[in-house]
Design a protein around this motif. Structure first.
Motif, PDB file in Angstrom:
ATOM      1  N   PRO A  18      75.175 -14.259  63.972  1.00 28.33           N
ATOM      2  CA  PRO A  18      76.644 -15.306  64.077  1.00 28.33           C
ATOM      3  C   PRO A  18      77.545 -14.332  64.650  1.00 28.33           C
ATOM      4  O   PRO A  18      77.736 -13.031  64.439  1.00 28.33           O
ATOM      5  N   LEU A  19      78.506 -15.175  65.599  1.00 28.93           N
ATOM      6  CA  LEU A  19      79.651 -14.461  66.054  1.00 28.93           C
ATOM      7  C   LEU A  19      80.670 -13.708  64.990  1.00 28.93           C
ATOM      8  O   LEU A  19      81.453 -12.804  65.107  1.00 28.93           O
ATOM      9  N   ILE A  20      80.530 -14.561  63.802  1.00 24.92           N
ATOM     10  CA  ILE A  20      81.456 -14.049  62.630  1.00 24.92           C
ATOM     11  C   ILE A  20      81.058 -12.474  62.323  1.00 24.92           C
ATOM     12  O   ILE A  20      81.992 -11.680  61.895  1.00 24.92           O
ATOM     13  N   ALA A  21      79.920 -12.290  62.565  1.00 25.29           N
ATOM     14  CA  ALA A  21      79.392 -10.843  62.030  1.00 25.29           C
ATOM     15  C   ALA A  21      80.317  -9.753  63.126  1.00 25.29           C
ATOM     16  O   ALA A  21      80.624  -8.640  62.769  1.00 25.29           O
ATOM     17  N   VAL A  22      80.259 -10.056  64.428  1.00 25.57           N
ATOM     18  CA  VAL A  22      80.997  -9.197  65.232  1.00 25.57           C
ATOM     19  C   VAL A  22      82.366  -9.377  65.308  1.00 25.57           C
ATOM     20  O   VAL A  22      82.936  -8.196  64.986  1.00 25.57           O
ATOM     21  N   ALA A  23      82.995 -10.427  64.699  1.00 23.99           N
ATOM     22  CA  ALA A  23      84.486 -10.348  64.537  1.00 23.99           C
ATOM     23  C   ALA A  23      84.785  -9.858  63.517  1.00 23.99           C
ATOM     24  O   ALA A  23      85.846  -9.205  63.507  1.00 23.99           O
TER      25      ALA A  23
ATOM     26  N   LEU B  64      89.466  -5.131  74.314  1.00 16.21           N
ATOM     27  CA  LEU B  64      89.819  -6.385  73.956  1.00 16.21           C
ATOM     28  C   LEU B  64      89.274  -7.255  75.004  1.00 16.21           C
ATOM     29  O   LEU B  64      88.659  -8.379  74.669  1.00 16.21           O
ATOM     30  N   VAL B  65      89.389  -7.202  76.356  1.00 15.78           N
ATOM     31  CA  VAL B  65      88.721  -7.931  77.519  1.00 15.78           C
ATOM     32  C   VAL B  65      87.137  -7.984  77.073  1.00 15.78           C
ATOM     33  O   VAL B  65      86.647  -9.070  77.229  1.00 15.78           O
ATOM     34  N   GLY B  66      86.907  -6.742  76.903  1.00 13.83           N
ATOM     35  CA  GLY B  66      85.232  -6.851  76.661  1.00 13.83           C
ATOM     36  C   GLY B  66      84.777  -7.692  75.386  1.00 13.83           C
ATOM     37  O   GLY B  66      83.773  -8.461  75.500  1.00 13.83           O
ATOM     38  N   TYR B  67      85.665  -7.580  74.429  1.00 12.59           N
ATOM     39  CA  TYR B  67      85.445  -8.583  73.388  1.00 12.59           C
ATOM     40  C   TYR B  67      85.605 -10.019  73.490  1.00 12.59           C
ATOM     41  O   TYR B  67      84.950 -10.799  73.112  1.00 12.59           O
ATOM     42  N   VAL B  68      86.472 -10.241  74.407  1.00 16.09           N
ATOM     43  CA  VAL B  68      86.708 -11.611  74.747  1.00 16.09           C
ATOM     44  C   VAL B  68      85.389 -12.204  75.691  1.00 16.09           C
ATOM     45  O   VAL B  68      84.733 -13.216  75.324  1.00 16.09           O
TER      46      VAL B  68
END
Lengths: 223, 104
Positions: A18-23, B64-68
């Motif tokens: 899930p994306l929350i893990a990356v976030a 940050l751009v990579g993260y987006v």
């Protein structure tokens, strides 16, 4: 057709993750460890300045017993402020909009302050339930009210969730509902969106700060 | 030349196309190996862009751009269902116009 209004708060899964893990792991990458050098690079210098100032301010009202919480409170503040601010980037997911996460942070920490107070100084901790100088007839009612207010303190987490969710939802509504429905006043809607984004930035920082501040307040009473 | 080095130790850019399969087989994909390569990559990025004498905003901004971009890729399936408005005009095909809330 447009999906329901709360879809932006779902954490989509890709390859099973899930994306929350990356976030949640991104703040860890953004704060490098200072090396043993005297002069570090600019990022570490800025980070060190901020951490020192913040910790100094936060620990001013706490006595020596509360200073054990310094690392916890400062790292909590950094974590929350980074999560909130990163959530303002396009397409990113804000983990602090999830009530589960915020309550998971708030309830154990609040409970810890209560238990520490009850264990180390039970008389003083219970004494907080009755403010000084209350008229005698009011005492029973006030104790009940103060007990309720003690148990409602985990609303710390709810406050964080509600503020962030509300802000993001406002932006989503303005963009997905207002903009397509009234394209002739698009300039006004754009201004509204811009102001909402500024508000969101402020709210992100303030909410993280309030969370940690209130926690330190609860600690101050009990330690 | 680089032909004399054992295959598993060459860097990716030095591997010939025909050797790619066997190169992948020799790389260390155990959890320890993956962690080591992540740490390696992080150290290389950090020392090149952030841990410099006069680093600017670029080091963090690229991250940050990579993260987006990563987040966009992560939720593409979900985003592709958004449609900004339905066209009434039959001559214009309905396109997926994705203008995300925060990108405005």
């Amino acid at each position: 057709m447009t999906l329901s209004f709360f879809d932006q708060f779902m954490s989509p899964t890709y390859l099973g993750i899930p994306l929350i893990a990356v976030a949640l792991t991104l703040p860890w990458i953004l704060f490098p460890t200072p090396s043993a050098r005297w002069l570090n690079n600019r990022l570490i210098t800025l980070q060190g300045w901020f951490i020192n100032r913040f910790t100094q301010q936060l620990l001013l009202p706490l006595n020596l017993g509360g200073h054990k919480w310094a690392a916890l409170l400062t790292s909590l503040m950094l974590f929350l402020i980074t999560l909130n601010m990163l959530g303002l980037l396009p397409y990113t997911f804000t983990p602090t909009t999830q009530l589960s996460l915020n309550m998971g942070l708030a309830v154990p920490l609040w409970l810890a302050t209560v238990i520490i107070g009850m264990r180390n100084q039970p008389t003083a901790a219970l004494g907080h339930l009755l403010p000084e100088g209350t008229p005698v007839p009011l005492i029973p009612v006030l104790i009940i009210i103060e007990t309720i207010s003690l148990f409602i303190r985990p609303a710390l987490g709810v406050r964080l969730t509600a503020n962030l969710t509300a802000g993001h939802q406002l932006i989503a509504t303005a963009a997905f509902v207002l903009l397509p429905m009234m394209p002739t006043v698009a300039i006004l809607t754009s201004i509204v969106l811009f102001l909402l984004t500024l508000l969101e930035i402020a709210v992100a920082m303030i909410q993280a700060y309030v969370f940690v501040l209130l926690l330190s307040l609860y600690l101050q009473e009990n330690v | 030349s680089l032909d004399r080095f054992p295959l598993g130790e060459k860097r990716l850019m030095d591997v010939k196309l025909g050797e790619l399969g066997s190169w992948l087989g020799k790389r260390d994909f155990t959890p320890n190996g993956v962690l080591a390569s992540i740490r390696n990559g992080h150290d290389r990025y950090y020392n090149k862009y952030i841990n410099v004498k006069k680093g600017g905003i670029g080091g963090v901004a690229m991250l940050l751009v990579g993260y987006v971009a990563l987040s966009y890729m992560w939720e593409y399936d979900h985003l592709s269902e958004y449609r900004l408005w339905e066209y009434d005009d039959l001559r214009v095909p309905t396109t997926y116009s994705i203008i995300h809330l925060k990108a405005l």
